[in-house]
Scaffold this motif. Structure first.
Motif, PDB file in Angstrom:
ATOM      1  N   GLN A  31       0.652   5.729   3.507  1.00 55.33           N
ATOM      2  CA  GLN A  31      -0.382   5.104   4.335  1.00 55.33           C
ATOM      3  C   GLN A  31      -1.475   4.473   3.469  1.00 55.33           C
ATOM      4  O   GLN A  31      -2.073   3.463   3.846  1.00 55.33           O
ATOM      5  CB  GLN A  31      -0.959   6.139   5.295  1.00 55.33           C
ATOM      6  CG  GLN A  31       0.038   6.587   6.368  1.00 55.33           C
ATOM      7  CD  GLN A  31      -0.383   7.840   7.096  1.00 55.33           C
ATOM      8  OE1 GLN A  31      -1.565   8.069   7.341  1.00 55.33           O
ATOM      9  NE2 GLN A  31       0.587   8.682   7.444  1.00 55.33           N
ATOM     10  N   LYS A  32      -1.730   5.045   2.296  1.00 55.04           N
ATOM     11  CA  LYS A  32      -2.696   4.450   1.369  1.00 55.04           C
ATOM     12  C   LYS A  32      -2.217   3.070   0.931  1.00 55.04           C
ATOM     13  O   LYS A  32      -3.014   2.111   0.867  1.00 55.04           O
ATOM     14  CB  LYS A  32      -2.883   5.364   0.164  1.00 55.04           C
ATOM     15  CG  LYS A  32      -3.939   4.883  -0.828  1.00 55.04           C
ATOM     16  CD  LYS A  32      -4.101   5.877  -1.980  1.00 55.04           C
ATOM     17  CE  LYS A  32      -5.157   5.396  -2.981  1.00 55.04           C
ATOM     18  NZ  LYS A  32      -5.310   6.357  -4.118  1.00 55.04           N
ATOM     19  N   LEU A  33      -0.926   2.932   0.633  1.00 56.28           N
ATOM     20  CA  LEU A  33      -0.365   1.630   0.275  1.00 56.28           C
ATOM     21  C   LEU A  33      -0.436   0.662   1.454  1.00 56.28           C
ATOM     22  O   LEU A  33      -0.782  -0.519   1.287  1.00 56.28           O
ATOM     23  CB  LEU A  33       1.091   1.796  -0.168  1.00 56.28           C
ATOM     24  CG  LEU A  33       1.330   2.464  -1.520  1.00 56.28           C
ATOM     25  CD1 LEU A  33       2.796   2.834  -1.679  1.00 56.28           C
ATOM     26  CD2 LEU A  33       0.882   1.559  -2.661  1.00 56.28           C
ATOM     27  N   MET A  34      -0.126   1.158   2.641  1.00 59.46           N
ATOM     28  CA  MET A  34      -0.178   0.290   3.829  1.00 59.46           C
ATOM     29  C   MET A  34      -1.597  -0.195   4.100  1.00 59.46           C
ATOM     30  O   MET A  34      -1.796  -1.334   4.543  1.00 59.46           O
ATOM     31  CB  MET A  34       0.388   1.030   5.045  1.00 59.46           C
ATOM     32  CG  MET A  34       1.895   1.193   4.994  1.00 59.46           C
ATOM     33  SD  MET A  34       2.592   1.805   6.552  1.00 59.46           S
ATOM     34  CE  MET A  34       2.150   3.528   6.449  1.00 59.46           C
ATOM     35  N   TYR A 116       0.454 -11.017  -2.603  1.00 56.34           N
ATOM     36  CA  TYR A 116      -0.156  -9.735  -3.000  1.00 56.34           C
ATOM     37  C   TYR A 116       0.895  -8.650  -2.916  1.00 56.34           C
ATOM     38  O   TYR A 116       1.668  -8.594  -1.947  1.00 56.34           O
ATOM     39  CB  TYR A 116      -1.337  -9.407  -2.087  1.00 56.34           C
ATOM     40  CG  TYR A 116      -1.922  -8.028  -2.293  1.00 56.34           C
ATOM     41  CD1 TYR A 116      -2.821  -7.770  -3.329  1.00 56.34           C
ATOM     42  CD2 TYR A 116      -1.569  -6.975  -1.444  1.00 56.34           C
ATOM     43  CE1 TYR A 116      -3.357  -6.503  -3.516  1.00 56.34           C
ATOM     44  CE2 TYR A 116      -2.111  -5.711  -1.624  1.00 56.34           C
ATOM     45  CZ  TYR A 116      -2.994  -5.480  -2.659  1.00 56.34           C
ATOM     46  OH  TYR A 116      -3.517  -4.227  -2.858  1.00 56.34           O
ATOM     47  N   LEU A 117       0.915  -7.784  -3.924  1.00 56.90           N
ATOM     48  CA  LEU A 117       1.812  -6.633  -3.940  1.00 56.90           C
ATOM     49  C   LEU A 117       1.008  -5.365  -4.184  1.00 56.90           C
ATOM     50  O   LEU A 117       0.090  -5.353  -5.012  1.00 56.90           O
ATOM     51  CB  LEU A 117       2.852  -6.762  -5.053  1.00 56.90           C
ATOM     52  CG  LEU A 117       4.046  -7.692  -4.840  1.00 56.90           C
ATOM     53  CD1 LEU A 117       4.842  -7.807  -6.129  1.00 56.90           C
ATOM     54  CD2 LEU A 117       4.936  -7.179  -3.725  1.00 56.90           C
ATOM     55  N   ALA A 118       1.366  -4.293  -3.477  1.00 56.45           N
ATOM     56  CA  ALA A 118       0.782  -2.966  -3.715  1.00 56.45           C
ATOM     57  C   ALA A 118       1.930  -2.004  -3.982  1.00 56.45           C
ATOM     58  O   ALA A 118       2.835  -1.854  -3.140  1.00 56.45           O
ATOM     59  CB  ALA A 118      -0.036  -2.505  -2.518  1.00 56.45           C
ATOM     60  N   VAL A 119       1.921  -1.368  -5.157  1.00 54.84           N
ATOM     61  CA  VAL A 119       2.984  -0.427  -5.520  1.00 54.84           C
ATOM     62  C   VAL A 119       2.366   0.790  -6.192  1.00 54.84           C
ATOM     63  O   VAL A 119       1.233   0.746  -6.674  1.00 54.84           O
ATOM     64  CB  VAL A 119       4.016  -1.071  -6.475  1.00 54.84           C
ATOM     65  CG1 VAL A 119       4.734  -2.224  -5.797  1.00 54.84           C
ATOM     66  CG2 VAL A 119       3.350  -1.531  -7.771  1.00 54.84           C
TER      67      VAL A 119
END
Length: 308
Positions: A31-34, A116-119
């Protein structure tokens, strides 16, 4: 929300903010990534979860996967959390052997117009797991997207992960499971006809057979809430094979407090709050009834305190 098993091609002028991973459980770490990609919707980016329909380890071992969520459940929770697209890409041999750079260029850049990417810091992808956050950042400089490497959320000193959730689920530690997930663990199914022996001892129950791909807590009795046709019922639930009456299939049987309705054929969701005791065989139905009376009182006491 769009759910797809193929990597979509966004239209001209459309862009995306993407997070990649397995996303088994959609726990608080996920959920932090979302949250990161949902913020980019303000920049007219579509919020996209990119995951795979089976883990590489499971495919190589040829063993069936039992997930914390079914694909349908994951889709629903992702939609509730503001995601626009959920990609569950089949993990084919072609994809397994695709070079990391090719994966980024073909899927993320050409098809999804990623901006944008979050990993997570341990994210790896591509053939031989050669792809890394560092590679993504380097390719972002070439193709015009930014990358955030998001630190893992922790529970005390331990990182919140699907493995951690599974370990606690296998212990029946539902309070910890629910804390790590950020929601109450559940299973779903259609209420089916049982042997109706519960009615003979004044404890009518609702029986459902859970999805075969869904991971359940250990066999035993739990304090639960059930949602049926938008109504919520408190109850106690037995997960297992009902040894006293010699059932031979794994089922989820719930006694719903203060409910005498005919619910057969309706869909039910059972949410697990607390483990009460292991499943056991009783010498008689009357002995079973005596134990159920104790379980029911514990369940009522739990919700009386929980709902304050």
């Amino acid at each position: 929300m769009i759910y797809t098993t193929d990597v979509p091609r966004l239209g001209e002028g459309e862009t995306s903010a993407v997070t990649l991973g397995k996303f088994d459980g959609l726990h608080r770490g996920h959920q932090k990534l979302m949250n990161c990609i949902r913020e980019k919707k303000e920049d007219n980016c579509k919020a996209v979860i990119f995951t795979f329909d089976v883990s590489p380890v499971v495919r190589l071992l040829h063993t069936p996967a039992k997930g914390l969520l079914t694909n349908e459940e994951r889709e629903e929770l992702a939609c509730e959390r503001g995601m626009d697209i959920l990609v569950e890409c089949p993990f084919t041999d072609t994809l397994m052997h695709m070079e990391a750079e090719e994966f980024v260029k073909e899927f993320l850049v050409n098809r999804m117009h990623v901006r944008y990417l979050a990993v997570g810091p341990d994210f790896r992808f591509g053939h031989d797991r050669a792809g890394s956050p560092e590679l993504l950042r380097k390719m972002g400089e070439t193709y015009g997207f930014t990358v955030d490497v998001v630190e893992k959320l922790k529970d005390g000193s331990r990182e919140i992960s699907s493995t951690y959730v599974r370990e606690e689920l296998e212990k029946g530690n539902m309070e910890k499971v629910n804390e790590l997930l950020g929601y109450v663990y559940f299973t779903r199914g259609e209420i089916v006809h049982g042997r109706q022996l519960g009615r003979t001892i004044g404890v009518p129950t609702a029986n459902l057979i859970p999805p075969v791909c869904k991971k359940l807590p250990p066999n035993g009795v739990y304090i639960t809430r059930s949602r049926i046709s938008d109504r919520i019922y408190q109850g106690i639930t037995n997960v297992g094979y009902k040894p006293t009456v010699a059932e031979h299939f794994l089922g989820v049987e719930t006694y719903l407090f203060d409910c005498d309705e005919d619910l057969y054929g309706q869909d039910a969701e059972v949410r697990f709050y607390r483990y009460l005791r292991p499943e056991r065989k009783f010498a008689s139905l009357q002995e079973l009834k005596g134990q159920l009376d104790v379980d029911v009182q514990k369940g009522r006491d739990f919700f009386k305190a929980f709902d304050k």
